[in-house]
Enzyme design. Structure first.
Site, mmCIF file in Angstrom:
data_model
loop_
_atom_site.group_PDB
_atom_site.id
_atom_site.type_symbol
_atom_site.label_atom_id
_atom_site.label_comp_id
_atom_site.label_asym_id
_atom_site.label_seq_id
_atom_site.Cartn_x
_atom_site.Cartn_y
_atom_site.Cartn_z
ATOM 1 N N LYS A 77 0.748 -0.962 -0.073
ATOM 2 C CA LYS A 77 0.009 0.026 0.038
ATOM 3 C C LYS A 77 1.007 1.357 0.080
ATOM 4 O O LYS A 77 1.985 1.187 0.728
ATOM 5 C CB LYS A 77 -0.692 0.130 1.235
ATOM 6 C CG LYS A 77 -1.674 1.145 1.452
ATOM 7 C CD LYS A 77 -2.855 0.842 2.633
ATOM 8 C CE LYS A 77 -3.781 1.746 2.715
ATOM 9 N NZ LYS A 77 -4.746 1.450 4.104
ATOM 10 N N SER A 112 -9.577 1.336 2.982
ATOM 11 C CA SER A 112 -8.653 2.167 2.193
ATOM 12 C C SER A 112 -7.654 1.546 1.307
ATOM 13 O O SER A 112 -7.333 1.833 0.373
ATOM 14 C CB SER A 112 -7.974 3.276 2.993
ATOM 15 O OG SER A 112 -7.101 2.693 3.980
ATOM 16 N N SER A 114 -9.971 -0.959 7.267
ATOM 17 C CA SER A 114 -9.090 -0.625 5.846
ATOM 18 C C SER A 114 -8.553 -1.938 5.265
ATOM 19 O O SER A 114 -8.285 -1.858 4.164
ATOM 20 C CB SER A 114 -8.469 0.329 6.033
ATOM 21 O OG SER A 114 -9.012 1.655 5.868
#
Lengths: 94, 498, 497
Positions: free
Chosen positions: C81, C156, C180
């Site tokens: 990420k 996310s 997330s």
């Protein structure tokens, strides 16, 4: 909880975000929605309850006092948007 | 300890906020060096103290220890549980946009410091002392329209000490600061040097009207003070300014002033129109501190002798005058040196001399430390332990002077020589030929020859002219090439002239 | 032999048997990343690190040829990420304020994977600074759900979940603050692990909510998650909130039955408005757990509904502080329009942050400001204490809790836009465990029709929540479930297989 434009401006100033008048109005509405949403919390009885700010239960996490020069020093200076003789350069503070 | 005797005068009400840089090897929350003397800009920076994304603080154990020590030295209660909070504001020298500090649970609270001003002991209460990190330094090159930032200092450990508004004169403030500086140095927590910025003062000043009991409803903070002298001057200046305004029936504005060194006055910086809202909250990155009673009492017993105790002991044991004691105590390294000289003296005096002699020697040691030694040290800007004179040699020289082996004047010569080049006093005395003549027969023959060749002076003396005696002594000393023991010369001459 | 949807253990086996080299594996996945992961595809990747990856793969091959006991992750490609600091590799947090930002140091977990010689293929898309549940707040546009590219992948960590779901990488690093990892894993039909807070170092992960942030992984199976957990977990001297507790051999300890295991089903997690089909899948999954020998116990967690409210205060408060460092002064975007110092701050932040970040910064600033602190922040942290207590009590009785990861399947891209409450509602089943710092998994447990289109089937995720430091409990349950189901082996069509 309905915020006033004045409050939004004050918050934005504290947060150092420049808002146009339209944005003030937009955020005024949106922040009010959020504050309204969280207002339900009042219903929970928290008398005598101590707040919790960390969940690990850790304490006294300390490091020994040893010093070393960082290998990243030059790279950090190189990433300053502007620099002069090793200093970070910015618009005049005065 | 609210002021009890309300006077009919304008009374200054002063509280102090003092930041002291703690002397650790590394910064408060990262392992970049903590070096106040660093001259290369941004030398001691890393990803943590420049707040690169994702970096986290880790608390320096030694900073916590020094903070607790200083709290104890200031008679504070050391908190078992304390924590770090974030104090938010934006400024270029503050990398994270918040400063890690301690808000509602500081490491130390409710202390006091007794100071002695003009012989009167005064207690100044300490409200709190808390740990925090320093900001960097902003530099404003004149006329160039930009500023420069150096983060060497960013993240260095500080302790902020806040007093109650118990101080009622500029002099008290100064004495308090000196005493605090001494304490910081004695416990090895820092250099507490205002000129170098390792101790920084922000006094909050207001003035009570005659007969007023409650605290004034305003206060003025003064920044930019970088010496004890300026601290005293700035407070005096402000107090006078406030009295003038109060006399006109007005109240001074609550503002932040800055001390202007060149003009010797305070200048308004910025009215605090926009109230600061620091949005404190507990720093989630740092687990709480939980200091055990055992740890705290260990620190308590590890405290060295503090200035107040030292002063008391110096008076009792050595009978030194107050001023000398204070001057000694104000210079920690000199005090240590002095005490080492004293123990050298004690070692050899013990068997042979009386107690009275010892006291005389202590006074002599103190005088030599405070006068000749201090002057030489100051001239070469070094500390006693950096000088070439060992405590042993220092003591030996004093012994020779006390024994009359050399004169005081000669002693000074030897002392300079020792300071310049090192070496043992015996050798230097010999090399310079400074040994005092205490051989009575040698002195007698010199005096005989002086009496013989100065008949007129002898007659004048016998006719009652005292100054002729001095002349004859001088002549005798000349004969002895300045090395005669003055006491013996006096005695023998007197006897011979009777 | 197709490799795209193999598990880590299968790929590791091939590497060991020299059926394939790490360089070949890396090239294979890089091709897929470039073909399907880019802006014109799933928009899952913001940066592809081809050159660095091949160098790392060569190094991995050298290790593999010498050391027969190299770890399972050696030579395995992965994605991170774009919130993880990667030295010399652009790291944006999906924010314009860090558009061209190149960090000087590696996050601790990146260092750990480097020392295993895992191969970083690139950085994945996310909601800006992880503020969101759909990747729609990314400055680089939303990622797409591989099961239906008109739908959100969740967030996310949407880029990481989409990348694993489409077989672009065998596993991906992700982070959780309040759903997330679990929420996008659920919406994309992959397995996700949200660690106990303090189990995995946060060092080098751009902070969102420091008291919650938990870096973890998304992979193709619970066993794979367990492999990664063994490597990633552990004390980090650079993160004061990490625990020194021992790290079990999670993968080796896995078992295939659940005899003697007590599993709680909290009734409050079956909320009004939950998609009936999602609820049905959860009940089917619970039935499977029973078949595996688990004792199923209904439990009650009455404070559940307040979790999101606590989150909606604490999170913005910490965000307002954590994002203060993005000020245009030392790094990142500095407004070109800045005429004086105050402009550097005001304009850089105005230009650099998106609306959601601004909204959260301002909400948090308000919640911490003088006069409101007690009513908002302090109150929330008190309720948080009660939430923690409630979980502690229930874990006296059960070894884990199961429920849905998300009450609905993936919605259309655009649904979240301008709804300031979207994330708080989307993640309401994840947030309570986050606020209490508990470990949790999301594992695929079937499919349900999209609410707006009955012709579209989208993945459903089963959430498994454990007690603090109870990673082994949830891995055991998730793994046992995957030994008798094959939902985790399903993959979307259209990505080369």
């Amino acid at each position: 909880m309905i915020l006033t434009s004045e409050q939004v401006r004050k918050i934005a100033a504290l947060a150092r975000i420049k808002l146009t008048d339209d944005e003030v109005e937009k955020f005024r509405k949106e922040l009010s929605v959020v504050l309204d949403y969280v207002s339900e919390l009042e219903k929970v009885n928290t008398d005598g309850v101590e707040e919790i700010s960390q969940v690990t239960g850790l304490e006294n996490v300390l490091r020994e006092d040893t010093a070393r020069l960082s290998e990243f020093r030059d790279a950090i200076i190189a990433s300053f948007p502007e620099s002069k003789d090793g200093f970070l350069k910015i618009k005049s503070i005065l | 300890m609210e002021e009890k005797n309300i006077t009919n005068e304008y009374t200054p009400v002063v509280g102090l906020e003092i930041h002291v840089q703690l002397k650790t090897k590394s910064k408060m929350f990262c392992d970049s060096p903590n070096n106040p003397d660093e001259t290369v800009p941004n030398m001691n920076i890393c990803e943590v103290c420049t707040a690169q994304p994702g970096t986290l603080p880790v608390t320096n154990k030694e900073a916590v220890r020094l903070g607790a020590m200083l709290g104890l030295a200031l008679n504070c209660k050391i908190a078992n549980i304390s924590k770090f909070d974030r104090k938010s504001y934006f400024y270029p020298d503050l990398p994270k946009g918040y400063q890690i500090s301690q808000y509602d649970k500081p490491i130390a609270e409710h202390g006091y410091l007794d100071i002695s001003v003009d012989g009167v002991v005064k207690r100044v209460r300490i409200r709190r002392a808390h740990l925090e990190e320093d900001a960097g330094k902003n530099i404003h090159p004149e006329g160039l329209g930009y500023s420069l930032v150096d983060y060497n200092r960013a993240g260095c450990p500080l302790i902020e000490i806040v007093t109650e508004p118990d101080i009622t004169s500029a002099k008290e403030a100064r004495v308090f600061l000196e005493e605090l500086r001494n304490i910081v140095r004695y416990i090895g927590a820092g250099s507490a040097d205002m000129e170098k910025g390792t101790m920084r003062l922000e006094p909050n000043i207001s003035v009570r009207k005659p007969g007023q009991q409650e605290l004034p409803n305003y206060k003025v903070e003064v920044k930019n003070i970088n010496s004890f002298k300026f601290a005293e001057a700035a407070i005096e200046y402000e107090v006078a300014r406030h009295i003038e305004i109060l006399k006109e029936g007005q109240t001074p504005k609550q503002v932040t002033m800055g001390w202007n060194e060149k003009a010797s006055q305070t200048v308004e910086q910025r009215s605090k129109e926009d109230v600061n809202d620091y949005r404190y909250f507990p720093d989630p990155d740092l687990p709480i501190l939980n200091l055990s009673d055992e740890f705290i009492s260990q620190l308590q017993s590890a405290l060295p002798e503090l200035p107040a105790a030292k002063r008391k002991r110096f008076k009792e044991e050595y009978g030194l005058p107050d001023e000398d004691i204070q001057n000694l105590v104000n210079w920690k390294e000199l005090t240590e040196y002095f005490e080492e000289v004293v123990s050298e003296i004690q070692a050899w005096v013990k068997a042979e001399h009386t107690n009275e002699d010892m006291l005389k020697l202590m006074k002599m040691a103190a005088n030599w430390c405070l006068q000749d030694f201090s002057a030489l040290l100051n001239a070469s800007k070094i500390n006693p332990n950096e000088s070439r004179i060992t405590q042993e040699n220092f003591a030996e020289l004093l012994k020779h002077i006390a024994d009359g082996k050399i004169s005081v004047t000669a002693g000074k010569k030897v002392f300079s020589e020792m300071f310049e080049h090192g070496g043992e006093p015996d050798h230097i005395i010999e090399d310079l030929g400074l040994t005092q003549i205490s051989d009575t027969s040698e002195i007698e023959s010199a005096i005989d020859s002086v009496i013989k060749s100065n008949e007129k002076a002898v007659l004048d003396y016998k006719a009652g002219q005292q100054k002729s005696f001095g002349f004859l002594v001088g002549m005798a000393m000349k004969e002895l090439k300045g090395k005669g023991n003055p006491q013996l010369v006096n005695e023998i001459l007197k006897k011979k002239l009777e | 032999m197709e490799l795209a949807y193999l598990e880590i253990s299968e790929l590791a086996e091939k590497l060991r048997k020299k059926e394939i080299s790490s360089v070949e594996l890396t090239k294979y996945f890089l091709e897929r990343v470039k073909k399907y992961g880019a802006e014109n595809g799933l928009n899952a990747f913001l940066t592809v690190t081809e050159e660095e990856a091949l160098t790392q793969a060569e190094e991995a091959d050298r290790i593999l040829s010498k050391d027969p006991n190299a770890s399972f992750l050696t030579g395995i490609p992965y994605a991170a990420k774009d919130l993880f600091s990667t030295k010399g590799i652009r790291t944006t947090a999906s924010s314009k304020i860090l558009d061209q930002f190149v960090p000087v140091f590696n996050a601790t977990v990146i260092e750990k994977l480097n020392s295993e010689r895992s191969v970083l293929l690139g950085k994945t898309n996310l909601d800006e600074f992880a503020h969101g549940s759909s990747t729609e707040t990314s400055a680089y546009g939303p990622s797409k759900n591989p099961w239906d590219t008109t739908r959100i992948p969740g967030g996310s960590s949407g880029g990481s979940a989409a990348a694993v779901a489409a077989g672009l990488v065998p596993f991906a690093l992700a982070t959780e603050t309040g759903g997330s990892i679990r929420q996008p894993a659920s919406l994309c039909g992959v397995s996700g692990w949200k660690p106990t807070y303090g189990r995995v170092s946060r060092y080098g992960v751009s902070a969102m909510t420091s008291s919650n942030d938990s870096p973890g992984t998304i992979a193709r199976s619970v066993k794979d998650l367990a492999y990664t957990a063994e490597i990633l977990a552990g004390h980090d001297p650079k993160d004061s909130t990490t625990s020194v507790k021992d790290i079990p051999n999670y993968a080796a300890n896995l078992r295939s039955d659940l005899k003697g295991v007590k599993i709680g089903v909290p009734k409050e997690y079956f909320i009004p408005g939950m998609q009936p089909e999602v609820e049905a899948r959860i009940h089917e999954a619970i039935q499977k757990l029973k078949e595996l020998g688990a004792e199923i116990i209904e439990v009650s967690l009455p404070l559940t509904k307040y979790g999101s409210l606590v989150y909606a205060i604490v999170t913005p408060a910490e965000i307002s502080s954590n994002l203060a460092r993005f000020d245009g002064i030392r790094y990142g975007h500095r407004s070109e329009d800045a005429k004086e110092l105050s402009d550097i701050y005001d304009k850089s932040r105005d230009e650099g942050f998106g609306d959601e970040a601004k909204r959260r910064i301002m909400t948090g600033t308000y919640a911490l400001s003088a006069g409101y602190y007690d009513a908002y922040y302090l109150k929330a942290q008190k309720v948080r204490r009660l939430l923690v207590n409630e979980f502690n009590d229930v874990f006296e009785k059960v070894d884990a809790l199961v429920c849905a990861s998300v009450p609905n399947v993936a919605q259309k891209i655009g649904t979240a836009k301008d709804n300031p409450l979207f994330g708080y509602i989307a993640d309401q089943l994840n947030i309570p465990a986050s606020m209490a710092g508990l470990p949790a998994l999301s594992v695929p447990c079937g499919f349900a029709k999209a609410e707006d289109d009955s012709s579209v089937l989208m993945p459903v995720g089963l959430q498994i929540i454990g007690p603090q430091w109870g990673e082994q409990n949830i891995f055991n349950i998730g793994h046992a479930y995957q030994t008798i189901t094959d939902w985790h082996k399903k993959y979307p069509k259209g990505f080369g297989e």
